[in-house]
Motif scaffolding. Structure first.
Motif, PDB file in Angstrom:
ATOM      1  N   PRO A  32      39.572  42.542  45.753  1.00 16.45           N
ATOM      2  CA  PRO A  32      39.444  42.455  47.111  1.00 16.45           C
ATOM      3  C   PRO A  32      40.298  41.672  47.637  1.00 16.45           C
ATOM      4  O   PRO A  32      40.837  40.453  47.105  1.00 16.45           O
ATOM      5  N   ASP A  33      40.603  41.804  49.165  1.00 16.28           N
ATOM      6  CA  ASP A  33      41.440  40.780  49.798  1.00 16.28           C
ATOM      7  C   ASP A  33      40.792  39.833  50.410  1.00 16.28           C
ATOM      8  O   ASP A  33      41.281  38.642  50.868  1.00 16.28           O
ATOM      9  N   ARG A  34      39.557  39.453  50.254  1.00 19.41           N
ATOM     10  CA  ARG A  34      38.864  38.550  50.552  1.00 19.41           C
ATOM     11  C   ARG A  34      37.393  38.333  50.178  1.00 19.41           C
ATOM     12  O   ARG A  34      36.750  39.439  49.962  1.00 19.41           O
ATOM     13  N   THR A  35      36.840  37.352  50.144  1.00 19.53           N
ATOM     14  CA  THR A  35      35.240  37.156  49.839  1.00 19.53           C
ATOM     15  C   THR A  35      34.437  36.297  50.911  1.00 19.53           C
ATOM     16  O   THR A  35      35.112  35.103  51.107  1.00 19.53           O
ATOM     17  N   ASN A  73      42.373  36.341  49.466  1.00 15.12           N
ATOM     18  CA  ASN A  73      43.227  36.506  48.062  1.00 15.12           C
ATOM     19  C   ASN A  73      44.058  37.700  48.286  1.00 15.12           C
ATOM     20  O   ASN A  73      44.139  38.630  49.235  1.00 15.12           O
ATOM     21  N   SER A  74      45.012  37.480  47.541  1.00 12.34           N
ATOM     22  CA  SER A  74      46.042  38.539  47.312  1.00 12.34           C
ATOM     23  C   SER A  74      46.302  38.646  45.837  1.00 12.34           C
ATOM     24  O   SER A  74      46.768  37.812  45.214  1.00 12.34           O
ATOM     25  N   ALA A  75      46.359  39.965  45.460  1.00 11.71           N
ATOM     26  CA  ALA A  75      46.864  40.288  43.932  1.00 11.71           C
ATOM     27  C   ALA A  75      47.829  41.710  44.062  1.00 11.71           C
ATOM     28  O   ALA A  75      47.240  42.796  44.438  1.00 11.71           O
ATOM     29  N   LYS A  76      48.989  41.397  43.625  1.00 10.14           N
ATOM     30  CA  LYS A  76      49.988  42.788  44.104  1.00 10.14           C
ATOM     31  C   LYS A  76      51.014  42.828  42.775  1.00 10.14           C
ATOM     32  O   LYS A  76      51.339  41.658  42.305  1.00 10.14           O
ATOM     33  N   ARG A 135      39.407  36.779  41.623  1.00 11.72           N
ATOM     34  CA  ARG A 135      40.856  36.590  42.079  1.00 11.72           C
ATOM     35  C   ARG A 135      41.547  37.902  41.789  1.00 11.72           C
ATOM     36  O   ARG A 135      42.844  38.144  41.934  1.00 11.72           O
ATOM     37  N   GLY A 136      40.890  39.040  41.458  1.00 12.94           N
ATOM     38  CA  GLY A 136      41.654  40.336  41.286  1.00 12.94           C
ATOM     39  C   GLY A 136      41.879  40.504  39.609  1.00 12.94           C
ATOM     40  O   GLY A 136      42.077  41.736  39.343  1.00 12.94           O
ATOM     41  N   PHE A 137      41.645  39.814  38.855  1.00 11.28           N
ATOM     42  CA  PHE A 137      41.703  39.804  37.392  1.00 11.28           C
ATOM     43  C   PHE A 137      40.217  40.573  36.992  1.00 11.28           C
ATOM     44  O   PHE A 137      39.024  40.299  37.396  1.00 11.28           O
ATOM     45  N   GLN A 138      40.510  41.658  36.209  1.00 12.38           N
ATOM     46  CA  GLN A 138      39.279  42.639  35.993  1.00 12.38           C
ATOM     47  C   GLN A 138      38.678  42.192  34.376  1.00 12.38           C
ATOM     48  O   GLN A 138      39.296  41.299  33.668  1.00 12.38           O
ATOM     49  N   ASP A 139      37.460  42.765  34.028  1.00 17.03           N
ATOM     50  CA  ASP A 139      37.096  42.537  32.806  1.00 17.03           C
ATOM     51  C   ASP A 139      38.072  42.851  31.798  1.00 17.03           C
ATOM     52  O   ASP A 139      38.528  43.912  31.904  1.00 17.03           O
ATOM     53  N   GLY A 140      38.124  42.042  30.927  1.00 12.87           N
ATOM     54  CA  GLY A 140      39.047  41.948  29.689  1.00 12.87           C
ATOM     55  C   GLY A 140      40.334  41.308  29.902  1.00 12.87           C
ATOM     56  O   GLY A 140      41.117  40.908  29.044  1.00 12.87           O
ATOM     57  N   ALA A 167      52.608  40.590  37.853  1.00  9.05           N
ATOM     58  CA  ALA A 167      51.836  40.644  39.463  1.00  9.05           C
ATOM     59  C   ALA A 167      51.986  39.124  39.701  1.00  9.05           C
ATOM     60  O   ALA A 167      52.205  38.286  39.037  1.00  9.05           O
ATOM     61  N   THR A 168      51.462  39.063  41.045  1.00 10.95           N
ATOM     62  CA  THR A 168      51.343  37.786  41.716  1.00 10.95           C
ATOM     63  C   THR A 168      50.117  37.631  42.565  1.00 10.95           C
ATOM     64  O   THR A 168      49.654  38.334  43.193  1.00 10.95           O
ATOM     65  N   TYR A 169      49.288  36.577  41.851  1.00 11.18           N
ATOM     66  CA  TYR A 169      48.062  36.322  42.554  1.00 11.18           C
ATOM     67  C   TYR A 169      48.037  35.058  43.243  1.00 11.18           C
ATOM     68  O   TYR A 169      48.691  33.988  42.697  1.00 11.18           O
ATOM     69  N   LYS A 170      47.707  34.887  44.599  1.00 10.51           N
ATOM     70  CA  LYS A 170      47.476  33.838  45.404  1.00 10.51           C
ATOM     71  C   LYS A 170      46.544  33.740  46.280  1.00 10.51           C
ATOM     72  O   LYS A 170      45.999  34.870  46.677  1.00 10.51           O
TER      73      LYS A 170
END
Length: 728
Positions: A619-622, A604-607, A122-127, A578-581
């Motif tokens: 990524p904006d989509r999968t 997905n949106s992660a801004k 969802r845009g969250f990275q390792d860590g 940030a906002t994830y949705k």
């Protein structure tokens, strides 16, 4: 030997001695109907005894991913059926998890050929999310990242659950912030067996393994145990980026009476690997998209100067028992990671050669990162009134030593300075102490409705003692504590026996990284833990012919840690977020005659809330789609995964940080003969083609050279793998 190593060796010896005793006393005969008692194994329940043919004729069995009907947050379970037939024998857990909605992985050296270079959820990275093994959170304490090649391999993985949310109050870990990837180990078999297996593939990849199951040992109350050893090597998809790996797992389950199970587990892993950092566009154009390292001893990119020596282990002892009306689960564990790394100073850049010993000598660095964690996970639950009461705690301490020195590669590692101290970039000892008690209650006002409130109290304490602190190069002795109460509330409703809906509101958090101490005076910092507020709605449907789930989510990320300089002092503070949705879904439909179709997708949106820019590697989509056939001993699948546009180190579309979308298709086939010749059974041959259509392009922008030139990872080309196994 220091106290930490003594404790580690004590636990290792206890686990191994226990399992060795079980194997040594293994009776010649095995009981196929042994009862492991009223308590399930701590690693999960075993496979149901239904006939294979009946299970094959269902969407749930063939589904690569599916959400359980009991889910209270978006969740995808990747079962052993998918892992066995669709993942490379050398794969990392990140390669497996990447099939799930909203998940993408960066594996430029082929499956398992190097550590994952970035799994995004969802845009969250390792860590920013947890990884657990049999419920044990493990990570580097400095930044909570993970070493995907340093622990388990697919041959010992029963399932992986991708939780896209902070979980309930009982979900433990330092980074519940972005979710959890929960890996569960395989269980010992009830029947004694010796299973050799081997794989051969592109890039001179080889894997040889041997698994031994004791079966049910009648003289030890039906104890089951297994030992599984793997030895693999590959030249890698990238030039001169080879890897050699050895992995050993032992596990046993012992019933004690009718209501208790003791589980012992130990894992040991050793790796030698050559490690590139990426390639510039100029290098890709000149040497090809598979450029990694070279074979020139006068170059800082020489493979003989860029390598890691890694050793890791994980052990636990678990007791799960029914005590009157209480269920008790207590797990004592330890894990360790030892890393000695070498690299040229600027392998892809324009930094000229030259050391104090000669103008043409190759400069480089030598580092070490060695840590040991000890912990305990204690859980209690019982029926109480119209529901189930749950409580427990997690305690963990990690002790970490980290060093880095400037050296002369040409002369075999001599310090590139007038003294050892002058050559030292860092020399640090740090600890992280974590405590997380929790309480929650599954209230069932009706048979169909479950309402679960809960709260977890998170406490963590960092300490650093540095003779040479990273970034500043000066001594530092400092400690700081943070604490936070994290509430959670979920509602689960069963519309029909095979159809459920859920809603969740929950807080997640992320402890400040150790890097906030990389400053001359950390007391000037003013930071609180980063946190999320998750709101999620979803539904799950199961039938013989269809598994279906869908959800929507909104995540508000607050207290983002930033830094700026005041004079020469780096100051850390909280600002923005940030906002994830997005929306996610997955489905498998069984067509009949062994065929099913599968698909999943996410938008997905992660801004960043301050700038409005996309977050890096989000990524904006999968999307994924595929056709699966499984009937009798035959299995075949063709599954493609699409990953949308994302950004590298920046999010300005006018720059070269914008990375294009890509789609990779994989073909997997296998045949299993249940009754082979003589004592042989379950003989299996499989053939896999990764990146079937030989797609190419840029995967990620991992960083820059010393002069700021962007580095890139590229999509590895088409590859093949042939695997064989047989039970004896």
């Amino acid at each position: 030997m220091n106290a930490i190593e003594c404790k580690k060796n004590t636990l290792s010896v206890m686990v191994l001695a226990g399992i060795a005793m079980l194997c040594a006393t293994h009776a010649a005969q095995a009981d196929n109907t042994v009862n492991l008692g009223s308590v399930q194994s701590t690693s999960g329940s075993g496979t149901a005894a239904n006939s294979t043919s009946k299970k094959q004729q269902s969407a749930a069995y063939q589904a690569p991913t599916k959400a359980p009907l009991k889910a209270t947050q978006p969740q995808s379970i990747i079962g052993q059926q998918y892992i066995q037939h669709n993942t490379a024998p050398t794969a990392n857990y990140t390669d497996i998890a990447s099939i799930a909605p909203s998940v993408s992985d960066i594996a430029p050296n082929g499956a398992g050929g190097m550590e994952s270079q970035g799994l995004s959820m969802r845009g969250f990275q390792d860590g920013q999310y947890n990884v657990t093994f049999d419920g044990i959170p493990f990570a580097d304490s400095n930044d909570f990242t993970h070493h995907s090649t340093s622990y388990f391999m697919p041959q010992d993985v029963r399932s992986i659950t991708v939780d896209r949310g902070p979980g309930s109050a009982s979900t433990i870990g330092d980074a519940t912030f972005g979710g959890t990837i929960a890996v569960d180990s395989r269980e010992p078999e009830a029947v004694a067996a010796l299973t050799p297996y081997a794989s051969f593939g592109s890039h001179n990849t080889h894997l040889f393994g041997l698994r031994y199951d004791t079966g049910a040992i009648q003289s030890l109350n039906g104890t089951r145990a297994y030992l599984n050893y793997k030895n693999s090597s590959t030249d890698g998809a990238l030039t001169y980026a080879g890897q050699k790996r050895q992995n050993l797992v032992v596990k046993s389950e012992t019933p004690i009476g009718d209501n208790t199970v003791l589980t012992l587990f130990a894992m040991y892993n050793k790796i030698h690997q050559n490690v590139p950092l990426g390639a510039t566009l100029a290098q890709i154009q000149k040497y090809g998209s598979n450029y990694g390292l070279n074979n020139d001893p006068t170059s800082q990119a020489y493979y003989g100067y860029n390598y890691d020596e890694l050793a890791s282990d994980l052990e636990y002892m678990d007791i799960k028992s029914l005590l009157n009306s209480w269920t008790l689960d207590n797990k004592l564990y330890s894990y360790g990671y030892r890393h000695d790394g070498f690299n040229g100073l600027d392998p892809n850049g324009n930094t000229a050669n030259g050391t104090i010993y000669g103008a043409n000598n190759v400069p480089g660095q030598r580092m070490s990162n060695n840590y040991r964690s000890f912990g305990d996970i204690f859980r209690l639950e019982r029926s109480l009134g119209p529901g189930t009461f749950k409580t427990g705690f997690w305690l963990d301490r990690q002790h970490n030593t980290r060093t880095q020195y400037e050296i002369d590669m040409t002369l075999g590692g001599l310090f590139n300075a007038s003294s050892m101290l002058a050559a030292t970039d860092r020399d640090m000892v740090d600890t992280l102490d974590t405590a997380q008690p929790y309480v929650e209650y599954d209230w069932k006002p009706t048979d169909r409705l479950t309402i679960t409130p809960g709260v977890k109290y998170a406490y963590f304490h960092r300490n650093i003692d540095a003779a040479v602190n990273q970034k500043t190069g000066t001594p530092l002795s400092y400690s700081q504590s943070w604490e936070k109460a994290l509430p959670n509330f979920s509602v689960h409703y069963q519309l029909e026996p095979n159809w459920t809906v859920y809603a969740q509101w929950a807080k997640g958090f992320l402890a400040p990284n150790l890097n906030i101490f990389y400053t001359a005076d950390p007391s000037l910092n003013s930071v609180v833990p980063e946190q999320t507020t998750n709101t999620q709605l979803g539904t799950v449907w199961h039938s013989q012919a269809l598994t279906l789930s869908a959800d929507v989510y909104h995540i508000k990320f607050d207290n983002k840690i930033e830094h700026h300089k005041v004079a020469s002092q780096t100051i850390y503070y909280n600002a923005g977020g940030a906002t994830y949705k997005g929306v996610e879904g997955e489905a498998t439909y069984y067509l009949g005659s062994g065929f099913s179709v599968y698909g999943n997708g996410s938008i997905n949106s992660a801004k960043d809330t301050t700038t409005g820019n996309w977050l890096p590697n989000a990524p904006d989509r999968t999307f994924a789609a595929g056709l699966i056939f499984n009937e009798g001993g035959y299995y075949a699948s063709l599954i493609a995964k699409h990953v949308g546009q994302r950004f590298g180190t920046g999010s300005d579309p006018s720059t070269d940080s914008k990375l294009p979308a890509y789609t990779i298709a994989n073909l997997n086939t296998s045949y299993t003969l249940k009754n082979a010749m003589g004592p042989m059974h379950n003989a299996t041959v499989s053939f896999q083609v990764s990146n079937l259509f030989n797609k190419s392009g840029l995967l990620d922008q991992p960083g820059t050279t010393a002069d700021g030139t962007p580095l890139y990872w590229t999509i590895p080309g088409r590859s093949y793998m042939l695997s064989l196994s047989v039970g004896l």
